[in-house]
Scaffold this motif. Structure first.
Motif, mmCIF file in Angstrom:
data_model
loop_
_atom_site.group_PDB
_atom_site.id
_atom_site.type_symbol
_atom_site.label_atom_id
_atom_site.label_comp_id
_atom_site.label_asym_id
_atom_site.label_seq_id
_atom_site.Cartn_x
_atom_site.Cartn_y
_atom_site.Cartn_z
ATOM 1 N N ARG A 154 0.836 -1.191 0.000
ATOM 2 C CA ARG A 154 0.000 0.000 0.000
ATOM 3 C C ARG A 154 0.873 1.245 0.000
ATOM 4 O O ARG A 154 2.098 1.157 0.081
ATOM 5 C CB ARG A 154 -0.937 -0.006 1.221
ATOM 6 N N ALA A 155 0.243 2.390 -0.115
ATOM 7 C CA ALA A 155 1.002 3.634 -0.155
ATOM 8 C C ALA A 155 0.171 4.762 0.427
ATOM 9 O O ALA A 155 -1.068 4.743 0.384
ATOM 10 C CB ALA A 155 1.406 3.975 -1.586
ATOM 11 N N VAL A 156 0.867 5.761 0.965
ATOM 12 C CA VAL A 156 0.234 6.959 1.499
ATOM 13 C C VAL A 156 0.872 8.163 0.818
ATOM 14 O O VAL A 156 2.098 8.271 0.744
ATOM 15 C CB VAL A 156 0.401 7.070 3.028
ATOM 16 N N LEU A 157 0.038 9.062 0.326
ATOM 17 C CA LEU A 157 0.507 10.272 -0.335
ATOM 18 C C LEU A 157 0.008 11.480 0.442
ATOM 19 O O LEU A 157 -1.189 11.628 0.672
ATOM 20 C CB LEU A 157 -0.032 10.322 -1.771
ATOM 21 N N LEU A 158 0.937 12.327 0.868
ATOM 22 C CA LEU A 158 0.589 13.536 1.600
ATOM 23 C C LEU A 158 0.800 14.741 0.693
ATOM 24 O O LEU A 158 1.900 14.935 0.152
ATOM 25 C CB LEU A 158 1.442 13.682 2.863
ATOM 26 N N LEU A 159 -0.247 15.551 0.550
ATOM 27 C CA LEU A 159 -0.212 16.727 -0.313
ATOM 28 C C LEU A 159 -0.571 17.966 0.489
ATOM 29 O O LEU A 159 -1.392 17.900 1.399
ATOM 30 C CB LEU A 159 -1.199 16.566 -1.475
ATOM 31 N N PRO A 160 -0.004 19.126 0.124
ATOM 32 C CA PRO A 160 -0.380 20.373 0.806
ATOM 33 C C PRO A 160 -1.813 20.765 0.478
ATOM 34 O O PRO A 160 -2.359 20.360 -0.550
ATOM 35 C CB PRO A 160 0.620 21.395 0.256
ATOM 36 N N GLY A 161 -2.417 21.569 1.335
ATOM 37 C CA GLY A 161 -3.814 21.951 1.158
ATOM 38 C C GLY A 161 -4.079 23.026 0.126
ATOM 39 O O GLY A 161 -5.080 22.931 -0.609
ATOM 40 N N PRO A 162 -3.248 24.085 0.015
ATOM 41 C CA PRO A 162 -3.540 25.127 -0.971
ATOM 42 C C PRO A 162 -3.615 24.561 -2.382
ATOM 43 O O PRO A 162 -2.676 23.897 -2.837
ATOM 44 C CB PRO A 162 -2.355 26.093 -0.816
ATOM 45 N N PRO A 163 -4.733 24.787 -3.097
ATOM 46 C CA PRO A 163 -4.908 24.189 -4.433
ATOM 47 C C PRO A 163 -3.763 24.486 -5.404
ATOM 48 O O PRO A 163 -3.376 23.626 -6.186
ATOM 49 C CB PRO A 163 -6.225 24.799 -4.917
ATOM 50 N N ARG A 164 -3.228 25.701 -5.352
ATOM 51 C CA ARG A 164 -2.141 26.065 -6.270
ATOM 52 C C ARG A 164 -0.921 25.170 -6.051
ATOM 53 O O ARG A 164 -0.233 24.797 -6.998
ATOM 54 C CB ARG A 164 -1.767 27.531 -6.055
ATOM 55 N N GLU A 165 -0.661 24.813 -4.805
ATOM 56 C CA GLU A 165 0.471 23.939 -4.497
ATOM 57 C C GLU A 165 0.137 22.484 -4.802
ATOM 58 O O GLU A 165 0.936 21.746 -5.385
ATOM 59 C CB GLU A 165 0.863 24.107 -3.030
ATOM 60 N N LEU A 166 -1.049 22.073 -4.405
ATOM 61 C CA LEU A 166 -1.454 20.670 -4.577
ATOM 62 C C LEU A 166 -1.491 20.265 -6.043
ATOM 63 O O LEU A 166 -0.975 19.199 -6.420
ATOM 64 C CB LEU A 166 -2.804 20.450 -3.909
ATOM 65 N N LYS A 167 -2.096 21.096 -6.884
ATOM 66 C CA LYS A 167 -2.271 20.729 -8.285
ATOM 67 C C LYS A 167 -0.938 20.572 -9.002
ATOM 68 O O LYS A 167 -0.726 19.605 -9.745
ATOM 69 C CB LYS A 167 -3.144 21.763 -8.991
ATOM 70 N N ALA A 168 -0.021 21.509 -8.783
ATOM 71 C CA ALA A 168 1.277 21.424 -9.444
ATOM 72 C C ALA A 168 2.044 20.197 -8.978
ATOM 73 O O ALA A 168 2.687 19.506 -9.773
ATOM 74 C CB ALA A 168 2.082 22.700 -9.168
ATOM 75 N N MET A 169 1.966 19.908 -7.689
ATOM 76 C CA MET A 169 2.697 18.764 -7.141
ATOM 77 C C MET A 169 2.139 17.446 -7.666
ATOM 78 O O MET A 169 2.888 16.536 -8.038
ATOM 79 C CB MET A 169 2.634 18.790 -5.611
ATOM 80 N N LEU A 170 0.822 17.341 -7.708
ATOM 81 C CA LEU A 170 0.208 16.091 -8.151
ATOM 82 C C LEU A 170 0.492 15.847 -9.622
ATOM 83 O O LEU A 170 0.697 14.701 -10.040
ATOM 84 C CB LEU A 170 -1.297 16.123 -7.885
#
Length: 438
Positions: A154-170
């Motif tokens: 399995r895997a866990v992915l942690l992303l920041p909350g601000p959409p501008r940061e999350l979208k670019a990272m994903l």
């Protein structure tokens, strides 16, 4: 059997949106929609979504449950530097991974502050704490890095909350690792929009198709979402290639259109106002609207579409009887004889605005949106809509349920749908082909 050199593919995911603000009426979780879209493109199905406040025990319980149910757990939010940003610490605790500071992250964060001539607060060092074995995902638009943690299969992915940061990272860093763990299937969805039928009538008509799709080589799943005035049918399927999945869903959507006929007004994601606008452009027609109970809503929906100036000429909101007479030329005798809420008055409104605007299509809508103003003969929710166009006139008296806002929306839906149906090939608005003229 999965090769030991390649981790097991991730077929199903859970999204945990973290933040107490998301449990209030003032903030909506929009990140989950984007995450779902990106996962679906990789063939990863989202099994469920949850919103959890900034509570360590609640979040720990949610992470444990998710790891028991799905292969991928995506947490968004809670990676900031303050005490209520608990996601990183909680996930490390659940996975029993010690946290250590990554000096490279600290250096990057400090450099970001220095570039703005500001000293980095010491609390930002929390964002450089990394669970053992985690892969760090760079954040080009903020200070909080993302994290990828493998946990057995399995895997866990942690992303920041601000959409501008999350979208670019994903899209970037997380996209690479997610692609390597995708199941190798393409998940394709299609939304069919329907009006003029109830949910139960739609379901009954489509039952034979459901049975056929379930036994097909590439099965198609269907979900009905109903609201006042419209129904959405969501189709989805998985296949080894995106082309096969697209072709399967396209065939299924055509079958739905054949069964439901003109009640299925969109198979390509277009809204009713877009469909009507496209039909007006195809016929080279212009439209003018006379609205009473809808208060300009029909016009608003039409003009929400970019380029609507090609076909929307004007609108008149004639709320009072006096305005109907002076602005639209509705005969006062007609109002006295039939009342403002009547097919006769709706037709006169449509004809009046059409004539004054010198356009081909006129629409009239008059009714009782509530909560007051109804009578035994014409209760709240009674609406008359009418359309006048070259060689065709149509009007209907309708009864809607719901509050004021819902009645207004249903009335606007009925008026737009009347225009659409009159412009269909073989409809009373004329056959497909030459443009319609007065």
């Amino acid at each position: 059997m999965t090769s030991p050199l390649r981790p097991a593919p991730l077929h199903r995911a859970a999204i945990l949106a973290v933040g107490s603000e998301l449990l209030t009426p003032s903030r909506i979780d929009t990140n989950s929609l984007f995450i779902t879209e990106q996962l679906n493109l990789l063939g990863i199905e989202v099994a469920y979504k949850s919103v959890i406040g900034d509570d360590r025990e609640e979040l720990a319980a949610a992470v444990r449950v998710a790891l028991d149910r799905v292969g991928l757990v995506v947490c968004c939010g809670g990676l900031g530097p303050t005490d209520d940003d608990v996601t990183r610490e909680v996930v490390a605790q659940v996975l029993r991974r010690p946290l250590t500071e990554d000096e490279r992250i600290t250096t990057r964060i400090r450099a970001r502050f220095t570039s703005r001539r500001v000293e980095m607060p010491e609390i930002n060092r929390r964002q450089a704490m990394v669970p053992a074995g985690a892969r760090v995902l760079d954040n080009a638009n903020g200070t909080a890095p993302g994290l990828w943690l493998d946990e057995a299969d399995r895997a866990v992915l942690l992303l920041p909350g601000p959409p501008r940061e999350l979208k670019a990272m994903l899209r970037a860093a997380a996209g690479d690792v997610l692609t390597s763990r995708s199941p190798g299937l393409s998940l394709v969805t299609r939304v069919i929009r329907i009006t003029g039928r109830t949910e139960s009538h739609t379901e009954e008509a489509l039952q034979p198709l459901y049975a056929e799709w379930a036994k097909a080589e590439i099965p198609v799943a269907a979900t009905i979402l109903a609201s006042l005035g419209q129904i959405e049918l969501h189709l989805s399927t998985r296949a080894a290639s995106r082309d096969r999945a697209e072709a399967t869903v396209e065939t299924a959507s055509k079958q739905v259109a054949e069964v439901l006929g003109p009640d299925a007004y969109s198979r390509d994601g277009r809204t009713l106002e877009q469909v009507v606008g496209d039909a007006l452009v195809a016929h080279r027609l212009r439209i003018a609207l006379a609205e009473s109970c809808t208060g300009g809503l029909i016009t608003s929906r039409l003009t929400d579409v970019a380029g609507s100036s090609r076909y929307v000429e004007r609108a008149v909101v004639a709320y009072s009887n006096e305005a109907k007479v002076s602005l639209l030329g509705v005969p006062a005798t007609l109002l006295d004889e039939h009342g403002a809420v009547s097919e006769s008055v709706a037709l006169a409104m449509a004809a009046g605005v059409r004539a004054s605007a010198s356009v081909e299509v006129g629409v009239g809508a008059t009714g009782i949106a509530g909560p007051g103003g109804g009578t035994a003969e014409k209760p709240v929710g009674t609406v008359a809509v009418a359309v006048v166009m070259p060689g065709a006139t149509r009007s209907r008296m309708l009864r809607f349920v719901g509050d004021r806002e819902q009645v207004k929306f249903q009335a606007s839906q009925a008026a737009l749908d009347m225009v659409r149906r009159m412009l269909l090939p073989g409809g009373s608005g004329g056959p497909e082909g030459p443009p319609l003229r007065p």
